[in-house]
Design an enzyme around this catalytic site. Structure first.
Site, mmCIF file in Angstrom:
data_model
loop_
_atom_site.group_PDB
_atom_site.id
_atom_site.type_symbol
_atom_site.label_atom_id
_atom_site.label_comp_id
_atom_site.label_asym_id
_atom_site.label_seq_id
_atom_site.Cartn_x
_atom_site.Cartn_y
_atom_site.Cartn_z
ATOM 1 C CB SER A 238 -81.404 56.222 28.980
ATOM 2 O OG SER A 238 -81.882 56.572 30.371
ATOM 3 N N GLY B 112 -78.518 55.163 33.692
ATOM 4 C CA GLY B 112 -79.301 54.829 34.582
ATOM 5 C C GLY B 112 -78.471 54.601 35.943
ATOM 6 C CG ASN B 113 -78.871 56.163 39.905
ATOM 7 O OD1 ASN B 113 -77.361 56.644 40.146
ATOM 8 N ND2 ASN B 113 -79.823 56.847 39.755
ATOM 9 N NE ARG C 26 -80.909 47.158 33.694
ATOM 10 C CZ ARG C 26 -81.749 46.398 33.128
ATOM 11 N NH1 ARG C 26 -81.357 45.430 32.267
ATOM 12 N NH2 ARG C 26 -83.160 46.942 33.079
ATOM 13 C CG HIS D 117 -81.580 51.747 30.481
ATOM 14 N ND1 HIS D 117 -82.096 50.912 30.712
ATOM 15 C CD2 HIS D 117 -81.222 52.594 31.439
ATOM 16 C CE1 HIS D 117 -82.159 50.828 32.142
ATOM 17 N NE2 HIS D 117 -81.700 51.874 32.487
ATOM 18 C CE1 TYR E 297 -86.894 68.443 41.760
ATOM 19 C CE2 TYR E 297 -89.110 68.407 41.239
ATOM 20 C CZ TYR E 297 -87.899 67.512 41.461
ATOM 21 O OH TYR E 297 -88.084 66.410 41.782
ATOM 22 C CG ASP F 131 -84.371 59.693 35.182
ATOM 23 O OD1 ASP F 131 -84.704 60.761 35.721
ATOM 24 O OD2 ASP F 131 -84.106 58.538 35.864
ATOM 25 N NE ARG F 132 -88.918 62.126 39.002
ATOM 26 C CZ ARG F 132 -89.432 62.893 40.062
ATOM 27 N NH1 ARG F 132 -88.309 63.369 40.748
ATOM 28 N NH2 ARG F 132 -90.765 63.025 40.491
HETATM 29 N N1 LIG Z 1 -84.514 40.175 37.130
HETATM 30 C C1 LIG Z 1 -84.345 41.188 37.910
HETATM 31 N N2 LIG Z 1 -83.435 41.066 38.946
HETATM 32 C C2 LIG Z 1 -83.373 42.176 39.785
HETATM 33 N N3 LIG Z 1 -84.176 43.383 39.531
HETATM 34 C C3 LIG Z 1 -84.895 43.341 38.638
HETATM 35 C C4 LIG Z 1 -85.371 42.363 37.687
HETATM 36 N N4 LIG Z 1 -86.003 42.625 36.768
HETATM 37 C C5 LIG Z 1 -86.475 43.885 37.135
HETATM 38 N N5 LIG Z 1 -85.898 44.300 38.295
HETATM 39 C C6 LIG Z 1 -86.355 45.545 38.851
HETATM 40 O O1 LIG Z 1 -85.954 46.455 37.908
HETATM 41 C C7 LIG Z 1 -84.937 47.463 38.536
HETATM 42 C C8 LIG Z 1 -84.189 47.832 37.339
HETATM 43 O O2 LIG Z 1 -84.835 48.331 36.252
HETATM 44 P P1 LIG Z 1 -84.471 49.488 35.090
HETATM 45 O O3 LIG Z 1 -83.855 48.675 34.129
HETATM 46 O O4 LIG Z 1 -85.612 50.240 34.601
HETATM 47 O O5 LIG Z 1 -83.766 50.236 36.151
HETATM 48 P P2 LIG Z 1 -82.109 50.350 36.403
HETATM 49 O O6 LIG Z 1 -81.342 49.982 35.250
HETATM 50 O O7 LIG Z 1 -82.042 49.507 37.594
HETATM 51 O O8 LIG Z 1 -82.196 51.750 36.898
HETATM 52 P P3 LIG Z 1 -81.874 52.721 36.181
HETATM 53 O O9 LIG Z 1 -82.421 53.176 34.867
HETATM 54 O O10 LIG Z 1 -82.147 53.726 37.272
HETATM 55 O O11 LIG Z 1 -80.133 52.464 36.431
HETATM 56 C C9 LIG Z 1 -84.286 46.817 39.393
HETATM 57 O O12 LIG Z 1 -83.610 47.793 40.242
HETATM 58 C C10 LIG Z 1 -85.212 46.076 39.975
HETATM 59 O O13 LIG Z 1 -86.170 47.124 40.929
HETATM 60 C C1 LIG Z 2 -84.629 59.561 40.878
HETATM 61 C C2 LIG Z 2 -83.521 59.423 39.904
HETATM 62 C C3 LIG Z 2 -82.639 58.623 40.523
HETATM 63 C C4 LIG Z 2 -84.345 58.270 39.081
HETATM 64 O O1 LIG Z 2 -83.796 57.677 37.933
HETATM 65 C C5 LIG Z 2 -83.164 60.376 39.046
HETATM 66 O O2 LIG Z 2 -84.372 60.840 38.087
HETATM 67 C C6 LIG Z 2 -82.671 61.474 39.621
HETATM 68 O O3 LIG Z 2 -81.534 61.417 39.965
HETATM 69 N N1 LIG Z 2 -83.366 62.542 40.041
HETATM 70 C C7 LIG Z 2 -83.078 63.700 40.632
HETATM 71 C C8 LIG Z 2 -83.854 64.145 41.698
HETATM 72 C C9 LIG Z 2 -85.290 64.558 41.277
HETATM 73 O O4 LIG Z 2 -85.824 63.989 40.213
HETATM 74 O O5 LIG Z 2 -86.281 65.398 42.237
HETATM 75 K K LIG Z 3 -82.236 55.270 38.558
#
Ligand SMILES: Nc1ncnc2c1ncn2[C@@H]1O[C@H](COP(=O)(O)OP(=O)(O)OP(=O)(O)O)[C@@H](O)[C@H]1O
Ligand SMILES: CC(C)(CO)[C@@H](O)C(=O)NCCC(=O)O
Ligand SMILES: [K+]
EC number: 2.7.1.33
Length: 275
Positions: free
Chosen positions: A19, A21-22, A24, A26, A116, A122-123
């Site tokens: 997955s 994400g923005n 990282r 996963h 939509y 991801d959602r």
């Molecule tokens: N140790 C940490 N330091 C900073 N942020 C943290 C920490 N632990 C949790 N978070 C929070 O969790 C988020 C990261 O969560 P998650 O891994 O779901 O998402 P991500 O990898 O940032 O996001 P995405 O999946 O959108 O890339 C960070 O943006 C922050 O809000």
């Molecule tokens: C909202 C995020 C950034 C969450 O990861 C992602 O689901 C995304 O880029 N969504 C597009 C816009 C929307 O869900 O309406």
């Molecule tokens: K995100």
């Protein structure tokens, strides 16, 4: 069954989920429907991605010779695993498209009514992953880079949701857009609400601000769908639950934490497509 037949049977069932994400990547390693391991890595540059794919194509153990990404403990994973990807970051996706066993999951694959076209994959996946386990209606709160709420009704039709900056992004934007506010690391525990230091005041504002907002959304959701499950996921999910435990203990008791929810969704879609 001979040992080697058992081995190859097991290997054939190996696959990876990614997955994007923005903030990282996963990752999850599956054998059939069983999720063996989940880990996270930074986004990769093209050199690191190519190196990884090259290894997979040569039939090397997929994580061989790489520091990242690789499962902690470095357990052996079969060569050339199918790679099922869900991405909300187009430029990170390009990296994986040269891999022979690459399967991209798009909204068209997700059996959810009322979608939509720009809804984040991801959602959508989190929603079907949650519903598969808990049924409809369901509300997912994903505390990632962006914090999203996404709900569907008893028929599995998207009701809608909301998007706001997540914990990390709110902390970061305060630091970047003000002269006097220092960088604040994500606290491990709830800060005092009425803070007497700058870092704690920032943490309080962000955590109690996000927390009370989410609580209000959940209350509204339960007005509409009183029997709905609420599932909390994402890196900030633990902090959100801690907030709810303190501020709304009854709500916290009913909320379900599923940190690896996205992978339940990916596994479900893969199963549907593999027949
Ligand atoms: N140790 C940490 N330091 C900073 N942020 C943290 C920490 N632990 C949790 N978070 C929070 O969790 C988020 C990261 O969560 P998650 O891994 O779901 O998402 P991500 O990898 O940032 O996001 P995405 O999946 O959108 O890339 C960070 O943006 C922050 O809000
Ligand atoms: C909202 C995020 C950034 C969450 O990861 C992602 O689901 C995304 O880029 N969504 C597009 C816009 C929307 O869900 O309406
Ligand atoms: K995100």
């Amino acid at each position: 069954m001979s040992n080697s037949a058992t081995e190859s049977g097991r290997d054939a069932r190996n696959w990876l989920a990614l997955s994007i994400g923005n903030s990282r990547l996963h990752w999850a390693w599956f054998q059939g429907e069983v999720c063996k391991q989940v880990w996270h890595s930074p986004h990769l540059d093209s050199a690191a991605g190519e190196k990884l794919i090259h290894g997979w194509n040569r039939g090397e153990l997929w994580c061989a010779g790489l520091e990242s990404p690789g499962p902690p403990g470095g357990e052996a994973i079969a060569p050339n695993p199918p790679l099922w990807i869900a991405s909300v970051v187009p430029h990170q996706l390009a990296l994986w498209q040269s891999y022979g066993r690459f399967y991209l999951i798009t909204l068209e694959d997700v059996p959810l009514l009322g979608l939509y076209p720009t809804l984040g994959i991801d959602r959508a996946l989190a929603l079907v992953g949650a519903a598969r386990q808990w049924g409809w209606p369901v509300l997912v709160v994903d505390a990632g880079t962006a914090l999203t709420l996404t709900g569907a009704d008893p028929e599995g039709r998207l009701v809608g949701g909301a998007i706001l900056p997540g914990f990390g992004l709110q902390l970061q934007s305060l630091t970047e857009k003000t002269a006097a506010l220092p960088p604040v690391t994500f606290p491990a525990t709830l800060p005092p609400r009425w803070a007497l230091t700058t870092p704690e005041a920032i943490a309080s504002g962000v955590i109690y601000g996000i927390g009370s907002g989410v609580r209000d959304f959940i209350e509204d959701w339960w007005q509409r769908f009183p029997t709905s499950t609420v599932v909390i996921t994402g890196g900030g999910g633990e902090m959100l639950l801690r907030y709810l435990q303190e501020s709304a203990p009854e709500m916290a008791k009913q909320a379900i934490a599923m940190p690896d929810l996205i992978f339940a969704g990916i596994c479900y879609i893969k199963q549907q497509q593999s027949g």
